[in-house]
Design an enzyme around this catalytic site. Structure first.
Site, short mmCIF file in Angstrom:
data_model
loop_
_atom_site.label_atom_id
_atom_site.label_comp_id
_atom_site.label_asym_id
_atom_site.label_seq_id
_atom_site.Cartn_x
_atom_site.Cartn_y
_atom_site.Cartn_z
CB THR A 1 -0.80 -0.02 1.18
OG1 THR A 1 -1.39 1.27 1.55
CG2 THR A 1 0.01 -0.44 2.57
CG ASP A 2 -1.15 4.96 -0.85
OD1 ASP A 2 -1.70 4.36 -0.07
OD2 ASP A 2 -1.74 5.95 -1.46
CD GLU A 3 -3.56 3.39 4.13
OE1 GLU A 3 -3.40 3.17 5.40
OE2 GLU A 3 -4.54 3.04 3.44
CE LYS B 1 0.18 -4.67 3.11
NZ LYS B 1 -0.08 -6.09 2.37
CE1 TYR C 1 -3.38 -2.73 5.49
CE2 TYR C 1 -3.21 -0.46 5.10
CZ TYR C 1 -3.24 -1.71 4.58
OH TYR C 1 -3.19 -1.95 3.47
P1 NAD Z 1 -9.57 -7.49 1.94
O1 NAD Z 1 -9.54 -7.49 3.34
O2 NAD Z 1 -10.76 -7.24 1.12
O3 NAD Z 1 -9.19 -9.25 1.68
C1 NAD Z 1 -8.15 -9.79 2.32
C2 NAD Z 1 -8.20 -11.20 2.05
O4 NAD Z 1 -7.33 -12.20 2.71
C3 NAD Z 1 -9.68 -11.99 2.63
O5 NAD Z 1 -10.07 -12.71 1.57
C4 NAD Z 1 -9.11 -12.91 3.67
O6 NAD Z 1 -9.98 -14.00 3.90
C5 NAD Z 1 -7.92 -13.26 3.46
N1 NAD Z 1 -6.72 -13.46 4.62
C6 NAD Z 1 -6.67 -12.64 5.75
N2 NAD Z 1 -5.70 -13.29 6.42
C7 NAD Z 1 -5.23 -14.28 5.77
C8 NAD Z 1 -4.30 -15.06 6.23
N3 NAD Z 1 -3.58 -15.14 7.38
N4 NAD Z 1 -4.14 -16.17 5.25
C9 NAD Z 1 -4.93 -16.34 4.12
N5 NAD Z 1 -5.70 -15.33 3.77
C10 NAD Z 1 -5.96 -14.55 4.64
O7 NAD Z 1 -8.24 -7.00 1.26
P2 NAD Z 1 -7.95 -6.03 -0.20
O8 NAD Z 1 -8.62 -4.69 0.07
O9 NAD Z 1 -8.75 -6.95 -1.02
O10 NAD Z 1 -6.61 -5.91 0.11
C11 NAD Z 1 -5.64 -6.81 -0.49
C12 NAD Z 1 -4.11 -6.60 -0.41
O11 NAD Z 1 -4.05 -5.15 -0.94
C13 NAD Z 1 -3.61 -6.31 0.98
O12 NAD Z 1 -2.34 -6.71 1.11
C14 NAD Z 1 -3.72 -4.82 1.35
O13 NAD Z 1 -2.80 -4.42 2.22
C15 NAD Z 1 -3.43 -4.28 -0.16
N6 NAD Z 1 -3.89 -2.93 -0.57
C16 NAD Z 1 -5.39 -2.56 -0.48
C17 NAD Z 1 -5.75 -1.58 -0.83
C18 NAD Z 1 -7.26 -1.17 -0.81
O14 NAD Z 1 -7.68 -0.01 -0.90
N7 NAD Z 1 -8.16 -2.04 -0.34
C19 NAD Z 1 -4.96 -0.46 -1.44
C20 NAD Z 1 -3.58 -0.87 -1.64
C21 NAD Z 1 -3.03 -2.06 -1.17
P1 TYD Z 2 -10.92 3.67 4.34
O1 TYD Z 2 -11.75 3.19 3.45
O2 TYD Z 2 -11.03 2.90 5.72
O3 TYD Z 2 -9.19 3.62 3.60
P2 TYD Z 2 -7.97 3.94 4.31
O4 TYD Z 2 -8.07 4.39 5.69
O5 TYD Z 2 -6.97 2.84 4.25
O6 TYD Z 2 -7.58 5.16 3.32
O7 TYD Z 2 -10.93 5.13 4.48
C1 TYD Z 2 -10.63 5.98 3.52
C2 TYD Z 2 -10.83 7.73 4.02
O8 TYD Z 2 -12.33 7.85 4.53
C3 TYD Z 2 -10.00 7.68 5.24
O9 TYD Z 2 -9.48 9.19 5.26
C4 TYD Z 2 -10.82 7.44 6.63
C5 TYD Z 2 -12.28 7.84 5.90
N1 TYD Z 2 -13.42 7.37 6.50
C6 TYD Z 2 -14.73 8.18 7.00
O10 TYD Z 2 -14.46 9.46 6.76
N2 TYD Z 2 -15.93 7.56 7.35
C7 TYD Z 2 -15.88 6.17 7.45
O11 TYD Z 2 -16.73 5.76 7.94
C8 TYD Z 2 -14.73 5.40 6.87
C9 TYD Z 2 -14.66 3.87 7.13
C10 TYD Z 2 -13.60 5.94 6.56
#
Ligand code: NAD
Ligand code: TYD
Length: 357
Positions: free
Chosen positions: A134-136, A164, A160
């Site tokens: 992630t960019d975070e 990561k 989190y």
């Molecule tokens: P998500 O929470 O929707 O899905 C995570 C999946 O991983 C689920 O299916 C869960 O069952 C599985 N999982 C959790 N723990 C596990 C374990 N110990 N072993 C095997 N499987 C396990 O997450 P997402 O949003 O799809 O994110 C996927 C990846 O992308 C993550 O690594 C996250 O850090 C990264 N990412 C997400 C975002 C975003 O905006 N969602 C952005 C950048 C990077």
């Molecule tokens: P989120 O979707 O949780 O992603 P991340 O924290 O990983 O960026 O949140 C996106 C943005 O929205 C973040 O600045 C937090 C804000 N947010 C709210 O304002 N209200 C909410 O109920 C949630 C879940 C997030």
């Protein structure tokens, strides 16, 4: 030749979109997922009976499970998407984040290295371990700061992002010390079909649909860069195919938006697509801020554009409309994911935040 990829976390949001895309492109996917609250096999219902998708329930921290799976399926790549992914949950219960994101990634790397070492020279040349991050990990920007490049020092601020960052460092170390051919991607906020409605965009769509308050943390001026999930999955595939071993690649939508603007955009699409008695904006409610809330993320994507020729297909305007339409068209999926555990999280997270407006 058909390629076999082990995808971890392939029943989650980005993972399931990636699996659907890779199977459609002709890859054979072995999907290892623990099926936590965030994993949902319903996301993969369209692959039922498809011999190119093999689902295995298990954790990436389970070394012997991972070892057997690698030996049985002999993949050409491992793509690690398994993670605990929600910042708010990492604030109230960080333990799982350390277990999965840090310990789990370490064990997956360790087993992948053992498997890699036994491959012949040709198979070693082709093997890749791609870690999705992630960019975070880069920290928080102020309004005037330049976007994160791949050279930006890591400054994670939430449990989190710290977990990561730790996993990214382990990936780097396995490449540098042991020569495992790794790639890392650092992507901005994703949105699109199959996102669990604890995250901002699907939460707001569902609450708007049900006439419930739309909770905005703090002043609503925190900025995120938004990328449509299908574009992220294509970027991962291109890094896997063409990325330089040992490198990391930023991925983003060049679409920075304040949270309040994201929510207002969803409200105006909902006013057209699902009119209620009053404008949906009336449901906006400012609530107590997230502790340590990062102010702004922005990613510089010049490297992936220059080296691999990737660019997003969707703008925020087109992607967010597709996303709202997808949620409106899939009430069964929503019903499936918004039971039990989901309700517990929503009441724990939002009842503790007093209303400020
Ligand atoms: P998500 O929470 O929707 O899905 C995570 C999946 O991983 C689920 O299916 C869960 O069952 C599985 N999982 C959790 N723990 C596990 C374990 N110990 N072993 C095997 N499987 C396990 O997450 P997402 O949003 O799809 O994110 C996927 C990846 O992308 C993550 O690594 C996250 O850090 C990264 N990412 C997400 C975002 C975003 O905006 N969602 C952005 C950048 C990077
Ligand atoms: P989120 O979707 O949780 O992603 P991340 O924290 O990983 O960026 O949140 C996106 C943005 O929205 C973040 O600045 C937090 C804000 N947010 C709210 O304002 N209200 C909410 O109920 C949630 C879940 C997030």
């Amino acid at each position: 030749m058909e390629r076999t990829i082990v995808v971890t976390g392939g029943a989650g949001f980005i993972g399931s979109n990636f699996v659907l895309q890779r199977v459609a492109a002709g890859d054979r996917v072995v999907n290892l997922d623990k099926l936590t609250y965030a994993g949902n096999l319903g996301n993969l219902a369209s692959l039922k009976g498809n011999p190119r998708h093999i689902f295995v329930q298990g954790g990436i921290e389970d070394s012997s499970r991972v070892r057997r799976l690698l030996e049985e399926h002999r993949p050409q790549a491992v793509v690690n998407l398994a993670a605990e992914s929600h910042v708010d949950r990492s604030i109230v219960s960080p333990e799982e984040f350390i277990q999965t994101n840090v310990v789990g990634t370490f064990r997956l790397l360790h087993e992948s290295l053992a498997y890699y070492r036994k491959l012949d020279a040709e198979a070693q040349r082709d093997f890749r371990f791609l870690h999705v991050s992630t960019d975070e990990v880069y920290g928080s920007l102020s309004a005037a700061d330049a976007a994160f490049t791949e050279e930006k020092a890591y400054e994670p601020n939430s449990p989190y992002s710290a977990s990561k960052a730790a996993s990214d460092h382990l990936v780097r170390a396995y490449q540098h010390t042991h020569g495992l051919p790794t790639l890392t991607t650092n992507c901005s906020n994703n949105y699109g079909p199959y996102q669990f409605p604890e995250k901002l965009i699907p939460l707001v769509i569902l609450n708007a649909l049900n006439g419930r308050p739309l909770p905005i943390y703090g002043d609503g001026m925190n900025v995120r860069d938004w990328l449509y999930v299908g574009d992220h999955c294509e970027a991962i595939a291109q890094v896997l195919d063409k990325g330089r071993v040992g490198e990391s690649y930023n991925i983003g939508g060049e679409s920075e938006k304040a949270n309040l603007d994201v929510v207002r955009t969803i409200c105006s699409i909902m006013d057209e697509a699902h009119p209620a008695g009053a404008p949906h904006e009336k449901l906006i409610t400012f609530v107590k801020d997230r502790p340590g809330h990062d102010r702004r993320y922005a990613v510089d994507t010049s490297k992936i554009k220059r080296e691999l020729g990737w660019r997003p297909r969707e703008s925020f305007a087109t992607g967010i409309r597709r996303t709202v339409e997808w949620y409106l068209a899939n009430p069964e999926w929503i019903a499936e994911v918004t039971s039990g555990e989901y309700r517990r999280w929503i009441s724990a997270n939002y009842e503790a935040r007093e209303c400020r407006a």
